[in-house]
Scaffold this motif. Structure first.
Motif, mmCIF file in Angstrom:
data_model
loop_
_atom_site.group_PDB
_atom_site.id
_atom_site.type_symbol
_atom_site.label_atom_id
_atom_site.label_comp_id
_atom_site.label_asym_id
_atom_site.label_seq_id
_atom_site.Cartn_x
_atom_site.Cartn_y
_atom_site.Cartn_z
ATOM 1 N N TYR A 38 0.882 -1.119 0.175
ATOM 2 C CA TYR A 38 -0.092 -0.300 -0.358
ATOM 3 C C TYR A 38 0.637 1.089 0.003
ATOM 4 O O TYR A 38 0.529 2.121 -0.358
ATOM 5 C CB TYR A 38 -1.398 0.338 0.916
ATOM 6 N N GLN A 39 2.335 1.100 0.467
ATOM 7 C CA GLN A 39 2.944 2.327 0.717
ATOM 8 C C GLN A 39 3.769 2.674 -0.878
ATOM 9 O O GLN A 39 4.003 4.389 -0.659
ATOM 10 C CB GLN A 39 3.767 2.223 1.622
ATOM 11 N N ILE A 40 4.109 1.607 -1.296
ATOM 12 C CA ILE A 40 4.478 1.819 -2.829
ATOM 13 C C ILE A 40 3.935 1.425 -4.082
ATOM 14 O O ILE A 40 3.536 2.638 -4.830
ATOM 15 C CB ILE A 40 5.346 1.481 -2.671
ATOM 16 N N THR A 398 14.376 -6.988 9.116
ATOM 17 C CA THR A 398 14.177 -6.989 8.086
ATOM 18 C C THR A 398 13.271 -5.864 7.664
ATOM 19 O O THR A 398 13.199 -5.399 6.911
ATOM 20 C CB THR A 398 12.634 -8.127 7.918
ATOM 21 N N GLU A 399 13.807 -4.554 8.682
ATOM 22 C CA GLU A 399 13.625 -2.857 8.312
ATOM 23 C C GLU A 399 15.330 -2.547 9.227
ATOM 24 O O GLU A 399 14.710 -2.925 10.279
ATOM 25 C CB GLU A 399 12.034 -2.726 8.409
ATOM 26 N N SER A 400 15.357 -1.326 8.995
ATOM 27 C CA SER A 400 15.811 -0.270 9.599
ATOM 28 C C SER A 400 15.516 0.671 9.118
ATOM 29 O O SER A 400 15.907 0.999 7.767
ATOM 30 C CB SER A 400 16.872 -0.482 10.911
ATOM 31 N N PHE A 448 4.181 6.391 1.379
ATOM 32 C CA PHE A 448 3.401 6.977 2.222
ATOM 33 C C PHE A 448 3.495 6.210 4.055
ATOM 34 O O PHE A 448 3.198 4.853 3.833
ATOM 35 C CB PHE A 448 1.444 6.178 1.450
ATOM 36 N N GLU A 449 3.314 7.286 4.496
ATOM 37 C CA GLU A 449 4.060 6.768 5.423
ATOM 38 C C GLU A 449 2.370 7.228 6.781
ATOM 39 O O GLU A 449 2.672 8.177 7.493
ATOM 40 C CB GLU A 449 5.146 7.767 6.484
ATOM 41 N N TRP A 450 1.462 5.790 6.166
ATOM 42 C CA TRP A 450 0.404 5.674 6.626
ATOM 43 C C TRP A 450 -0.290 6.851 7.467
ATOM 44 O O TRP A 450 -0.742 7.980 6.657
ATOM 45 C CB TRP A 450 0.741 4.731 7.838
HETATM 46 C C1 NOJ Z 1 8.083 -0.218 9.966
HETATM 47 C C2 NOJ Z 1 6.624 -0.283 9.338
HETATM 48 O O1 NOJ Z 1 6.711 -1.758 8.800
HETATM 49 C C3 NOJ Z 1 6.591 0.363 7.836
HETATM 50 O O2 NOJ Z 1 5.390 0.149 6.733
HETATM 51 C C4 NOJ Z 1 6.953 1.823 8.194
HETATM 52 O O3 NOJ Z 1 6.151 3.086 7.113
HETATM 53 C C5 NOJ Z 1 8.044 2.439 8.858
HETATM 54 N N1 NOJ Z 1 8.124 1.346 10.250
HETATM 55 C C6 NOJ Z 1 7.783 3.869 9.557
HETATM 56 O O4 NOJ Z 1 7.236 4.035 10.097
#
Ligand code: NOJ
Length: 508
Positions: A38-40, A398-400, A448-450
């Motif tokens: 959804y964000q991209i 898986t993210e940072s 799109f940052e939610w």
């Molecule tokens: C974690 C979330 O999985 C991701 O969707 C979000 O954009 C990032 N944090 C940054 O807030």
């Protein structure tokens, strides 16, 4: 000058003249970036895609998003996916983590109808990555539930676990010949607490103190079912792996009192062990202390039974050990106290249940997002804590990542400082024995940052959201990350490329 002083001056000078020790990441360590559908993607209603909870709610009431935006077009990766893969090649990525939009594949949420155009899109995307040896890593659920399933209660419906298993099986059978790493859910706390126990994410159910616990059980059971399905029916022929991705802040005690150490423990139980203990801990089941607290408070509050569900023995055994690896999303940290920094929490709510307070240290480097700080050693500490709590699992970060302002310079020095620090911490964790297998930076590109719409940017590539092409331009952090991947070392934060031109290196 006294001889001893002179000598120490010489020693210090000699030490700083020695080149930084170039510790290398292991050969099989994989580097990538991460995104979510959804964000991209955009193309919110194109080619038969069904509506998701973000489509529905942002259209119903645009004011729920800070800048009144939505993900209707976002970075338009649905149409720009080849450019996205080109960027992955520019960076020299080993892997790319992205999520599938459940309603793009199953518009009603159920497998009665598979949307072929959606399947084609993901096939093309995956094949384009594989053409250049970039390993696709797929998250099945990154927050965009089909609205039809929400209307049936979403994660609070006990049948959710079946719906999720059915969807997971469709995904494995369509893409599992090429996808070898599967993540069931991204960040359970954000799904359950923010989505069902408050209003800070869709579907904003706000059933505080109840919704998050209902969701936790059904999410964990859904994970268990999706894992067993994969393990029994797909892994033997496809040979991949399946795990869960959780998010950890590094919580540190305010003082060295026992009470503050206990407060940290409670925060850990409520924000992530609630979801991981049933799957990763040798005992299984929800964290014991948290279960007891919620049962006691529920009784005091007049509820005939605990607001927190429990597992039957059969269910506990069924979900226990359902993992091949642990996915960790990590960004920031907090100072936690048993007595200070408390807000007036809603009653009932998970934070009222644990009754602790938290704050930050304003001297930490701060990003654009209110919660985004560079906290000393936070990733290293999270990795070693997880290793210890869960008996040394394989872990992928898986993210940072780091948030910046929309109008910030392309020379994003703070983001580079952040990534440089994170690389050092990962090498230290590997030295310590953590079985760290890979790292995915959030994010390949702005998105799109939610609830914050486009007001917070996380991309290695900036996206021009006002241009119809959604033009992508590399930031300094993209050049920095490319250098990390090229050298497989922790590059210093003052790194600058010879020229700011992105090219695809040979072999990518
Ligand atoms: C974690 C979330 O999985 C991701 O969707 C979000 O954009 C990032 N944090 C940054 O807030």
């Amino acid at each position: 000058m006294k001889l001893s002083i002179l000598l120490s001056v010489l020693v210090i000078a000699a030490a700083s003249a020695v080149p930084r020790q170039q510790r290398q990441f292991p050969d099989d360590f994989i580097f990538g970036t991460a995104t979510a559908s959804y964000q991209i993607e955009g193309a919110w209603d194109e080619d038969g895609k069904g509506e998701n909870i973000w489509d529905y709610n942002t259209h119903r009431d645009p004011t729920i998003i800070v800048d009144q935006s939505n993900g209707d077009v976002a970075a338009d990766s649905y149409h720009n996916y080849k450019r996205d893969v080109e960027m992955m090649r520019e960076l020299g990525l080993d892997c790319y983590r992205f999520s599938l939009s459940w309603p793009r594949i199953l518009p009603s949420g159920f497998p009665n109808h598979i949307n072929q155009a959606g399947v084609d899109f993901y096939n093309n995307y995956i094949d384009e990555m594989l053409k250049y040896n970039i390993q696709p890593i797929v998250t099945l659920y990154h927050w965009d539930l089909p609205q039809k399933l929400q209307e049936l209660g979403g994660f609070t419906n006990p049948l959710f676990e079946e719906w999720f298993e059915d969807y997971a099986r469709v995904a494995y059978s369509l893409f599992g010949d090429r996808v070898k790493l599967w993540i069931t859910f991204n960040e359970p706390k954000e799904i359950c607490y923010q989505g069902y126990g408050s209003v800070t994410k869709m579907p904003q159910v706000n059933a505080t103190g109840i919704g998050e616990y209902l969701c936790a059980k059904h999410l964990v059971m859904g994970h268990g079912r999706a894992y067993h399905s994969y393990n029994n029916d797909f892994k033997p022929s496809q040979g991949g792996q399946c795990g869960l991705t959780i998010n950890l802040q590094w919580y540190m005690p305010d003082t060295d009192s026992e009470e503050d150490a206990h407060a940290v423990d409670l925060m850990n139980q409520a924000t992530w062990a609630l979801y991981t203990d049933p799957i990763y801990s040798p005992e299984g089941g929800f964290p014991k202390e948290l279960s007891e607290i919620v049962a006691k408070k529920s009784a005091e509050q007049g509820y005939p039974r605990s607001r927190m569900l429990s597992f039957t023995d059969e269910e506990r055994v069924y979900v226990q050990g359902t993992y091949d690896f642990l996915g960790l999303n990590h960004y920031s940290g907090n100072i936690v106290s048993a007595t200070r920094y408390k807000e007036p929490y809603a009653v009932p709510s998970i934070y009222d249940d644990i009754d602790v307070g938290w704050t930050v240290n304003e001297s930490w480097l701060k990003g654009q997002a209110a919660w985004n700080y560079l906290v000393p050693n936070s990733l290293y500490n999270c990795l070693t804590l997880l290793r210890q709590r869960y008996n040394d699992p394989d872990i992928y970060v898986t993210e940072s990542g780091w948030s910046g302002a929309p109008d910030a310079s392309l020379i994003d020095e703070d983001r580079v400082t952040y990534y440089a620090t994170i690389m050092e911490q990962m090498l230290a964790a590997i030295d310590e024995g953590v079985k760290l297998k890979g790292y995915m930076a959030w994010s390949l590109l702005d998105n799109f940052e939610w609830m914050k719409g486009y007001t917070e940017r996380f991309g290695l590539y900036a996206v021009e959201f006002s241009s119809p092409e959604r033009t992508r331009t590399p930031r300094l952090s993209a050049f920095f990350y490319k250098e990390v991947l090229r050298t497989r070392t922790a590059v210093a934060a003052d790194y600058r490329p010879e020229e700011f031109t992105m090219k695809i290196d040979e072999g990518h």
